[in-house]
Design a protein around this motif. Structure first.
Motif, PDB file in Angstrom:
ATOM      1  N   LEU A  21    -101.197 157.828  30.544  1.00 18.85           N
ATOM      2  CA  LEU A  21    -101.580 157.314  29.339  1.00 18.85           C
ATOM      3  C   LEU A  21    -100.711 156.316  28.817  1.00 18.85           C
ATOM      4  CD1 LEU A  21    -103.210 159.950  26.929  1.00 18.85           C
ATOM      5  CD2 LEU A  21    -104.441 158.561  28.522  1.00 18.85           C
ATOM      6  N   GLN A  22     -99.572 156.125  29.315  1.00 19.66           N
ATOM      7  CA  GLN A  22     -98.452 155.197  28.850  1.00 19.66           C
ATOM      8  C   GLN A  22     -98.432 154.004  28.675  1.00 19.66           C
ATOM      9  OE1 GLN A  22     -94.381 157.448  29.582  1.00 19.66           O
ATOM     10  NE2 GLN A  22     -96.167 159.073  30.103  1.00 19.66           N
ATOM     11  N   PRO A  23     -99.074 153.441  30.057  1.00 27.41           N
ATOM     12  CA  PRO A  23     -99.204 152.072  30.214  1.00 27.41           C
ATOM     13  C   PRO A  23    -100.472 151.530  29.265  1.00 27.41           C
ATOM     14  CG  PRO A  23     -98.658 152.971  32.188  1.00 27.41           C
ATOM     15  CD  PRO A  23     -98.774 154.327  31.471  1.00 27.41           C
ATOM     16  N   VAL A  24    -101.404 152.160  29.056  1.00 31.10           N
ATOM     17  CA  VAL A  24    -102.461 151.773  28.126  1.00 31.10           C
ATOM     18  C   VAL A  24    -101.979 151.683  26.775  1.00 31.10           C
ATOM     19  CG1 VAL A  24    -104.536 152.743  27.195  1.00 31.10           C
ATOM     20  CG2 VAL A  24    -104.290 152.836  29.831  1.00 31.10           C
ATOM     21  N   HIS A  25    -101.272 152.723  26.315  1.00 31.73           N
ATOM     22  CA  HIS A  25    -100.416 152.975  25.048  1.00 31.73           C
ATOM     23  C   HIS A  25     -99.608 151.645  24.832  1.00 31.73           C
ATOM     24  CE1 HIS A  25    -101.228 157.499  24.385  1.00 31.73           C
ATOM     25  NE2 HIS A  25    -102.245 156.796  24.414  1.00 31.73           N
ATOM     26  N   GLU A  26     -98.746 151.088  25.846  1.00 26.45           N
ATOM     27  CA  GLU A  26     -98.137 150.176  25.636  1.00 26.45           C
ATOM     28  C   GLU A  26     -98.947 148.742  25.278  1.00 26.45           C
ATOM     29  OE1 GLU A  26     -94.533 149.919  26.089  1.00 26.45           O
ATOM     30  OE2 GLU A  26     -93.982 151.406  26.943  1.00 26.45           O
ATOM     31  N   VAL A  27     -99.995 148.667  25.968  1.00 27.10           N
ATOM     32  CA  VAL A  27    -100.999 147.724  25.760  1.00 27.10           C
ATOM     33  C   VAL A  27    -101.536 147.729  24.401  1.00 27.10           C
ATOM     34  CG1 VAL A  27    -102.787 146.188  26.593  1.00 27.10           C
ATOM     35  CG2 VAL A  27    -101.156 147.074  28.294  1.00 27.10           C
ATOM     36  N   ALA A  28    -102.156 148.836  24.050  1.00 27.42           N
ATOM     37  CA  ALA A  28    -102.599 149.232  22.526  1.00 27.42           C
ATOM     38  C   ALA A  28    -101.770 148.948  21.517  1.00 27.42           C
ATOM     39  CB  ALA A  28    -103.225 150.592  22.713  1.00 27.42           C
ATOM     40  N   ALA A  29    -100.755 149.305  21.826  1.00 26.92           N
ATOM     41  CA  ALA A  29     -99.504 148.871  20.608  1.00 26.92           C
ATOM     42  C   ALA A  29     -99.637 147.244  20.125  1.00 26.92           C
ATOM     43  CB  ALA A  29     -98.244 149.500  20.972  1.00 26.92           C
ATOM     44  N   TRP A  30     -99.426 146.581  21.394  1.00 36.29           N
ATOM     45  CA  TRP A  30     -99.437 144.991  21.314  1.00 36.29           C
ATOM     46  C   TRP A  30    -100.861 144.561  20.639  1.00 36.29           C
ATOM     47  CZ3 TRP A  30     -98.311 140.444  20.128  1.00 36.29           C
ATOM     48  CH2 TRP A  30     -99.007 139.357  20.874  1.00 36.29           C
ATOM     49  N   ALA A  31    -102.037 145.205  21.298  1.00 33.77           N
ATOM     50  CA  ALA A  31    -103.183 144.807  20.676  1.00 33.77           C
ATOM     51  C   ALA A  31    -103.438 144.872  19.233  1.00 33.77           C
ATOM     52  CB  ALA A  31    -104.273 145.587  21.347  1.00 33.77           C
ATOM     53  N   LEU A  32    -102.706 146.229  18.746  1.00 32.88           N
ATOM     54  CA  LEU A  32    -103.135 146.377  17.295  1.00 32.88           C
ATOM     55  C   LEU A  32    -102.228 145.268  16.585  1.00 32.88           C
ATOM     56  CD1 LEU A  32    -103.900 147.946  15.012  1.00 32.88           C
ATOM     57  CD2 LEU A  32    -102.237 149.612  15.402  1.00 32.88           C
ATOM     58  N   ALA A  33    -100.909 145.110  17.067  1.00 35.36           N
ATOM     59  CA  ALA A  33     -99.814 144.175  16.444  1.00 35.36           C
ATOM     60  C   ALA A  33    -100.440 142.822  16.473  1.00 35.36           C
ATOM     61  CB  ALA A  33     -98.600 144.430  16.991  1.00 35.36           C
ATOM     62  N   ARG A  34    -101.057 142.430  17.566  1.00 35.78           N
ATOM     63  CA  ARG A  34    -101.877 140.981  17.555  1.00 35.78           C
ATOM     64  C   ARG A  34    -102.889 141.009  16.428  1.00 35.78           C
ATOM     65  NH1 ARG A  34    -104.831 141.373  22.693  1.00 35.78           N
ATOM     66  NH2 ARG A  34    -106.352 142.480  21.343  1.00 35.78           N
ATOM     67  N   GLU A  35    -103.719 141.982  16.398  1.00 36.96           N
ATOM     68  CA  GLU A  35    -104.807 141.966  15.497  1.00 36.96           C
ATOM     69  C   GLU A  35    -104.458 142.061  13.823  1.00 36.96           C
ATOM     70  OE1 GLU A  35    -107.971 141.036  16.555  1.00 36.96           O
ATOM     71  OE2 GLU A  35    -106.992 140.966  18.419  1.00 36.96           O
ATOM     72  N   LEU A  36    -103.512 142.917  13.643  1.00 30.98           N
ATOM     73  CA  LEU A  36    -102.994 142.790  12.341  1.00 30.98           C
ATOM     74  C   LEU A  36    -102.137 141.487  11.856  1.00 30.98           C
ATOM     75  CD1 LEU A  36    -101.340 146.412  12.161  1.00 30.98           C
ATOM     76  CD2 LEU A  36    -103.522 145.673  11.335  1.00 30.98           C
ATOM     77  N   GLY A  37    -101.591 140.568  12.871  1.00 32.39           N
ATOM     78  CA  GLY A  37    -100.970 139.368  12.759  1.00 32.39           C
ATOM     79  C   GLY A  37     -99.444 139.538  12.158  1.00 32.39           C
ATOM     80  N   GLY A  38     -98.761 138.594  11.333  1.00 33.87           N
ATOM     81  CA  GLY A  38     -97.497 138.741  11.130  1.00 33.87           C
ATOM     82  C   GLY A  38     -97.467 139.847   9.845  1.00 33.87           C
ATOM     83  N   PRO A  39     -96.278 140.353   9.935  1.00 32.43           N
ATOM     84  CA  PRO A  39     -95.138 140.240  10.726  1.00 32.43           C
ATOM     85  C   PRO A  39     -94.983 140.991  12.041  1.00 32.43           C
ATOM     86  CG  PRO A  39     -94.425 141.570   9.096  1.00 32.43           C
ATOM     87  CD  PRO A  39     -95.994 141.269   8.759  1.00 32.43           C
ATOM     88  N   TRP A  40     -96.254 141.858  12.220  1.00 31.57           N
ATOM     89  CA  TRP A  40     -96.229 142.598  13.249  1.00 31.57           C
ATOM     90  C   TRP A  40     -96.376 142.162  14.642  1.00 31.57           C
ATOM     91  CZ3 TRP A  40     -99.310 143.291   8.800  1.00 31.57           C
ATOM     92  CH2 TRP A  40     -98.700 144.088   7.775  1.00 31.57           C
ATOM     93  N   ASP A  41     -96.907 141.035  14.846  1.00 28.65           N
ATOM     94  CA  ASP A  41     -97.339 140.452  16.164  1.00 28.65           C
ATOM     95  C   ASP A  41     -95.992 139.881  16.485  1.00 28.65           C
ATOM     96  OD1 ASP A  41     -97.380 138.282  14.307  1.00 28.65           O
ATOM     97  OD2 ASP A  41     -98.874 137.029  15.300  1.00 28.65           O
ATOM     98  N   GLU A  42     -94.869 139.576  15.631  1.00 33.27           N
ATOM     99  CA  GLU A  42     -93.589 139.012  15.911  1.00 33.27           C
ATOM    100  C   GLU A  42     -92.588 140.251  16.353  1.00 33.27           C
ATOM    101  OE1 GLU A  42     -92.437 136.708  12.631  1.00 33.27           O
ATOM    102  OE2 GLU A  42     -94.295 135.440  12.879  1.00 33.27           O
ATOM    103  N   LEU A  43     -93.032 141.437  16.164  1.00 34.60           N
ATOM    104  CA  LEU A  43     -92.406 142.502  16.332  1.00 34.60           C
ATOM    105  C   LEU A  43     -92.532 143.115  17.520  1.00 34.60           C
ATOM    106  CD1 LEU A  43     -92.284 144.623  12.837  1.00 34.60           C
ATOM    107  CD2 LEU A  43     -90.272 143.370  13.606  1.00 34.60           C
ATOM    108  N   VAL A  44     -93.712 143.074  18.195  1.00 36.27           N
ATOM    109  CA  VAL A  44     -94.096 143.542  19.266  1.00 36.27           C
ATOM    110  C   VAL A  44     -94.207 142.657  20.492  1.00 36.27           C
ATOM    111  CG1 VAL A  44     -95.551 145.336  20.420  1.00 36.27           C
ATOM    112  CG2 VAL A  44     -94.926 145.547  17.941  1.00 36.27           C
ATOM    113  N   PRO A  45     -93.587 142.893  21.584  1.00 34.07           N
ATOM    114  CA  PRO A  45     -93.798 141.791  22.653  1.00 34.07           C
ATOM    115  C   PRO A  45     -95.128 141.824  23.265  1.00 34.07           C
ATOM    116  CG  PRO A  45     -91.795 143.027  22.996  1.00 34.07           C
ATOM    117  CD  PRO A  45     -92.475 143.770  21.887  1.00 34.07           C
ATOM    118  N   PRO A  46     -95.783 140.856  23.610  1.00 39.63           N
ATOM    119  CA  PRO A  46     -97.094 141.021  24.278  1.00 39.63           C
ATOM    120  C   PRO A  46     -96.932 142.004  25.343  1.00 39.63           C
ATOM    121  CG  PRO A  46     -96.594 138.653  23.712  1.00 39.63           C
ATOM    122  CD  PRO A  46     -95.315 139.423  23.314  1.00 39.63           C
TER     123      PRO A  46
END
Length: 344
Positions: free
Chosen positions: A176-201
């Motif tokens: 599951l780990q590669p999917v979780h890597e993407v999911a963490a970014w996807a959540l940060a991306r949708e929440l917006g700042g400041p979280w999308d600036e903390l997590v690399p795409p």
């Protein structure tokens, strides 16, 4: 095709006679035809090309299960009539099935289907590879530094390079780990700042014939962020770790670049009640120093729980992990506080 060693091919167990080899090869042809039918149906249904590519490489049984859950017609899913020489799969055939299983494939397809709409994701997907090298700072899982022709660096974690013992320690019942890597970014991306600036795409991409997560490289060093990073950034990172159920936030999976903080390595995240964990440094600091939610955090949580698919993140996760994410958000909203470490 399965052929005898004398014919220059491989010999599968229980394929000692000509009739057994013929039966085995016929079954392989049936399975491949079934997978091709699923791929054709998915393409006609408008499934994105990146997801089609993944589906075409899945074991036939997994492809059929995905099609069943996606609502394919029954005629597409009918098994061929049993043959008189039918038998169980041989150990060699089992070993031919790659890392993917029926519990993981839907997450992979959902991830591939939605990635690429953000410009930084598109850059990761489109850039050509200039070179590969082992990442010296690699943790328990295989990590490859990817030099891209656009001058950027990225980090690839293939599905087939995961440490199975570590996965079990954290409660992972599949790769599951590669999917979780993407999911963490996807959540940060949708929440917006400041979280999308903390997590690399991060995206799923095949590199050198191996599918895995590909995270955008960010500048920085492994160091204590407290003396240099603004407190509000550290507190925002603690909130994010609590939300995603981060199971392993130690000093080695965050980077500091001057006054910037980056959160990396989210494979061991989206934990569930009872799952194991290691360290949760930023979450614990948030709980001890500023446990109350900010107005921005409340707003973000309201948007998350108000979305039927958790802002598009739920399809990327296994069902119980998506449920745990929603529960964490609801508990934090009800209490007005960030969850303490170990609460998944």
């Amino acid at each position: 095709m399965c052929r005898s060693a004398e014919e220059g091919g491989r010999r599968c167990p229980n394929c000692g006679s000509e009739s057994e080899r013929a039966t085995h090869n016929a079954r392989r042809r049936q399975n491949r035809a079934a997978r091709s039918a699923v791929v054709s149906w998915a393409r006609a249904e408008g499934v994105p090309d990146e997801a089609i590519s993944l589906l075409a490489k899945a074991p036939p049984s997994v492809a059929k299960r995905w099609a069943r859950e996606a609502g394919a017609p029954a005629s597409l899913l009918e098994d061929p009539p049993p043959a008189s020489a039918a038998r169980a799969m041989s150990p060699r055939e089992v070993s031919d099935i790659f890392w993917v299983g029926p519990d993981v494939l839907p997450s992979i397809i959902a991830t591939a289907a939605q990635q690429g709409r953000h410009p930084r994701e598109r850059a990761l997907l489109d850039a050509e590879v200039a070179g590969l090298e082992w990442a010296e700072e690699s943790g328990v899982n295989e990590t490859i530094r990817v030099r891209l022709t656009d001058g950027a660096d990225a980090y690839h974690k293939p599905f087939d390079g995961l440490d199975e013992e570590a996965s079990e320690d954290y409660g992972h019942d599949g790769p599951l780990q590669p999917v979780h890597e993407v999911a963490a970014w996807a959540l940060a991306r949708e929440l917006g700042g400041p979280w999308d600036e903390l997590v690399p795409p991060c995206v799923l991409r095949e590199i050198d014939g191996r599918l895995g997560s590909l995270s955008m490289g960010v500048p920085g060093n492994v160091t204590n962020p407290l003396p240099v990073v603004p407190e509000e950034r550290i507190l925002a990172a603690g909130f994010f770790d609590a939300l995603i159920g981060q199971q392993d936030r130690h000093g080695g999976n965050l980077l500091v670049d001057q006054d910037r903080l980056y959160l990396i390595d989210h494979g061991f995240a989206f934990g569930r009640t009872g799952d194991g964990y290691n360290l949760q440094l930023l979450q614990q600091r948030r709980v001890f120093h500023a446990p109350q939610l900010t107005d921005g955090e409340r707003s973000a949580l309201h948007r998350l729980v108000g979305s039927s698919d958790l802002l598009g993140v739920a399809p990327l996760l296994q069902g119980d992990r998506a449920d745990a994410l929603r529960a964490r958000a609801e508990i934090m909203l009800a209490s007005g506080r960030v969850l303490p470490g170990g609460w998944f």
